[in-house]
Design a protein around this motif. Structure first.
Motif, PDB file in Angstrom:
ATOM      1  N   ASP A 222       4.751   8.142  -5.031  1.00  0.00           N
ATOM      2  CA  ASP A 222       4.482   8.808  -6.312  1.00  0.00           C
ATOM      3  C   ASP A 222       5.659   8.710  -7.275  1.00  0.00           C
ATOM      4  O   ASP A 222       5.488   8.899  -8.482  1.00  0.00           O
ATOM      5  N   ARG A 223       6.849   8.404  -6.789  1.00  0.00           N
ATOM      6  CA  ARG A 223       8.024   8.280  -7.664  1.00  0.00           C
ATOM      7  C   ARG A 223       8.216   6.855  -8.172  1.00  0.00           C
ATOM      8  O   ARG A 223       9.100   6.602  -8.984  1.00  0.00           O
ATOM      9  N   LEU A 224       7.408   5.914  -7.657  1.00  0.00           N
ATOM     10  CA  LEU A 224       7.539   4.520  -8.089  1.00  0.00           C
ATOM     11  C   LEU A 224       6.849   4.302  -9.421  1.00  0.00           C
ATOM     12  O   LEU A 224       5.794   4.871  -9.699  1.00  0.00           O
ATOM     13  N   GLU A 225       7.462   3.459 -10.235  1.00  0.00           N
ATOM     14  CA  GLU A 225       6.872   3.066 -11.515  1.00  0.00           C
ATOM     15  C   GLU A 225       7.371   1.668 -11.841  1.00  0.00           C
ATOM     16  O   GLU A 225       8.377   1.218 -11.287  1.00  0.00           O
ATOM     17  N   PRO A 226       6.686   0.959 -12.722  1.00  0.00           N
ATOM     18  CA  PRO A 226       7.115  -0.399 -13.041  1.00  0.00           C
ATOM     19  C   PRO A 226       8.565  -0.445 -13.537  1.00  0.00           C
ATOM     20  O   PRO A 226       9.005   0.419 -14.290  1.00  0.00           O
ATOM     21  N   GLY A 227       9.303  -1.448 -13.036  1.00  0.00           N
ATOM     22  CA  GLY A 227      10.704  -1.613 -13.419  1.00  0.00           C
ATOM     23  C   GLY A 227      11.708  -1.010 -12.469  1.00  0.00           C
ATOM     24  O   GLY A 227      12.901  -1.253 -12.561  1.00  0.00           O
ATOM     25  N   VAL A 228      11.258  -0.185 -11.501  1.00  0.00           N
ATOM     26  CA  VAL A 228      12.159   0.439 -10.531  1.00  0.00           C
ATOM     27  C   VAL A 228      12.624  -0.616  -9.528  1.00  0.00           C
ATOM     28  O   VAL A 228      11.821  -1.402  -9.018  1.00  0.00           O
ATOM     29  N   HIS A 229      13.914  -0.635  -9.257  1.00  0.00           N
ATOM     30  CA  HIS A 229      14.469  -1.584  -8.286  1.00  0.00           C
ATOM     31  C   HIS A 229      14.251  -1.024  -6.875  1.00  0.00           C
ATOM     32  O   HIS A 229      14.523   0.145  -6.621  1.00  0.00           O
ATOM     33  N   VAL A 230      13.775  -1.892  -5.968  1.00  0.00           N
ATOM     34  CA  VAL A 230      13.491  -1.489  -4.593  1.00  0.00           C
ATOM     35  C   VAL A 230      13.976  -2.581  -3.629  1.00  0.00           C
ATOM     36  O   VAL A 230      14.184  -3.726  -4.026  1.00  0.00           O
ATOM     37  N   THR A 231      14.153  -2.206  -2.377  1.00  0.00           N
ATOM     38  CA  THR A 231      14.368  -3.191  -1.316  1.00  0.00           C
ATOM     39  C   THR A 231      13.122  -3.141  -0.425  1.00  0.00           C
ATOM     40  O   THR A 231      12.445  -2.125  -0.346  1.00  0.00           O
ATOM     41  N   PHE A 232      12.848  -4.248   0.242  1.00  0.00           N
ATOM     42  CA  PHE A 232      11.643  -4.308   1.056  1.00  0.00           C
ATOM     43  C   PHE A 232      11.848  -5.237   2.241  1.00  0.00           C
ATOM     44  O   PHE A 232      12.798  -6.017   2.276  1.00  0.00           O
ATOM     45  N   ALA A 233      10.951  -5.129   3.201  1.00  0.00           N
ATOM     46  CA  ALA A 233      10.931  -6.026   4.355  1.00  0.00           C
ATOM     47  C   ALA A 233       9.528  -6.596   4.457  1.00  0.00           C
ATOM     48  O   ALA A 233       8.546  -5.868   4.338  1.00  0.00           O
ATOM     49  N   GLU A 234       9.462  -7.906   4.657  1.00  0.00           N
ATOM     50  CA  GLU A 234       8.148  -8.542   4.764  1.00  0.00           C
ATOM     51  C   GLU A 234       7.678  -8.537   6.195  1.00  0.00           C
ATOM     52  O   GLU A 234       8.409  -8.648   7.106  1.00  0.00           O
TER      53      GLU A 234
ATOM     54  N   HIS B 266       0.857  -1.191   0.000  1.00  0.00           N
ATOM     55  CA  HIS B 266       0.000   0.000   0.000  1.00  0.00           C
ATOM     56  C   HIS B 266       0.889   1.236   0.000  1.00  0.00           C
ATOM     57  O   HIS B 266       2.034   1.190   0.442  1.00  0.00           O
ATOM     58  N   ARG B 267       0.374   2.335  -0.461  1.00  0.00           N
ATOM     59  CA  ARG B 267       1.165   3.576  -0.492  1.00  0.00           C
ATOM     60  C   ARG B 267       1.667   3.968   0.893  1.00  0.00           C
ATOM     61  O   ARG B 267       2.723   4.559   1.027  1.00  0.00           O
ATOM     62  N   ASN B 268       0.941   3.626   1.962  1.00  0.00           N
ATOM     63  CA  ASN B 268       1.380   3.946   3.326  1.00  0.00           C
ATOM     64  C   ASN B 268       2.579   3.113   3.767  1.00  0.00           C
ATOM     65  O   ASN B 268       3.224   3.431   4.761  1.00  0.00           O
ATOM     66  N   ASN B 269       2.892   2.016   3.046  1.00  0.00           N
ATOM     67  CA  ASN B 269       4.028   1.179   3.380  1.00  0.00           C
ATOM     68  C   ASN B 269       5.335   1.689   2.769  1.00  0.00           C
ATOM     69  O   ASN B 269       6.397   1.171   3.085  1.00  0.00           O
ATOM     70  N   VAL B 270       5.255   2.683   1.917  1.00  0.00           N
ATOM     71  CA  VAL B 270       6.446   3.209   1.248  1.00  0.00           C
ATOM     72  C   VAL B 270       7.034   4.319   2.112  1.00  0.00           C
ATOM     73  O   VAL B 270       6.318   5.236   2.534  1.00  0.00           O
ATOM     74  N   LEU B 271       8.337   4.231   2.372  1.00  0.00           N
ATOM     75  CA  LEU B 271       9.001   5.199   3.242  1.00  0.00           C
ATOM     76  C   LEU B 271       9.148   6.566   2.576  1.00  0.00           C
ATOM     77  O   LEU B 271       9.298   6.672   1.353  1.00  0.00           O
ATOM     78  N   LYS B 272       9.138   7.585   3.405  1.00  0.00           N
ATOM     79  CA  LYS B 272       9.405   8.971   3.007  1.00  0.00           C
ATOM     80  C   LYS B 272       8.470   9.482   1.917  1.00  0.00           C
ATOM     81  O   LYS B 272       8.848  10.324   1.108  1.00  0.00           O
TER      82      LYS B 272
END
Length: 168
Positions: free
Chosen positions: A156-168, A146-152
């Motif tokens: 809005d800057r995310l788009e398909p193909g962008v590399h990200v790190t995450f925690a489950e 969800h958008r609330n799970n994205v830091l900072k």
């Protein structure tokens, strides 16, 4: 320990009781560290302007370790009035030295904390409503976020193909 510990005293007279306290602390460090310590040096400095009260003791401990450099305990905070008591100064300084030696012993035994790196993935898609998206993991699983799970507020800057790190 292969080499006896050097004790240097500057600006004070060491009473036999203080010498015994220092020797006791040295013995505790040596017995608790096994063969980690090869030599050591302790420097105790007292204020030359003590008069009736005041003046802080400065105690420094340098312990040599085989092929590992040294452990150094240097008290930096000269505003701590508790250091006007030689017993407190020695107890606190040797306690710090014990903690450093225990940490070094854990490191040598391989008992240090190991942190797994965060998984890296790519953004698979962002929902047109702009409220959630999907991450594709390296093992081809899809994880919804969800958008609330994205830091900072970077959703809005995310788009398909962008590399990200995450925690489950």
């Amino acid at each position: 320990m292969e080499t006896p510990v050097e004790i240097e005293v500057h600006g004070i007279n060491v009473l036999p009781a203080i010498g015994e306290v220092l020797e006791g602390h040295i013995g505790e460090l040596a017995s608790g560290s096994g063969r980690i310590i090869t030599s050591g040096r302790i420097v105790v400095t007292g204020s030359a302007h003590r008069h009736r009260s005041g003046g802080l003791y400065d105690m420094r401990i340098h312990r040599a370790l085989p092929d590992r450099g040294e452990i150094a305990v240097d008290r930096i905070d000269h505003g701590d009035e508790r250091y006007s008591d030689i017993h407190f100064a020695s107890n606190d300084t040797f306690k710090r030295a014990r903690r450093l030696l225990q940490a070094e012993a854990r490191r040598l035994r391989g008992q240090t904390k190991h942190y797994e790196p965060r998984p890296a993935s790519t953004i698979a898609s962002i929902d047109p409503s702009g409220e959630f998206g999907f991450i594709t993991t390296p093992d081809i699983q899809q994880i919804c976020f969800h958008r609330n799970n994205v830091l900072k507020g970077a959703f809005d800057r995310l788009e398909p193909g962008v590399h990200v790190t995450f925690a489950e």
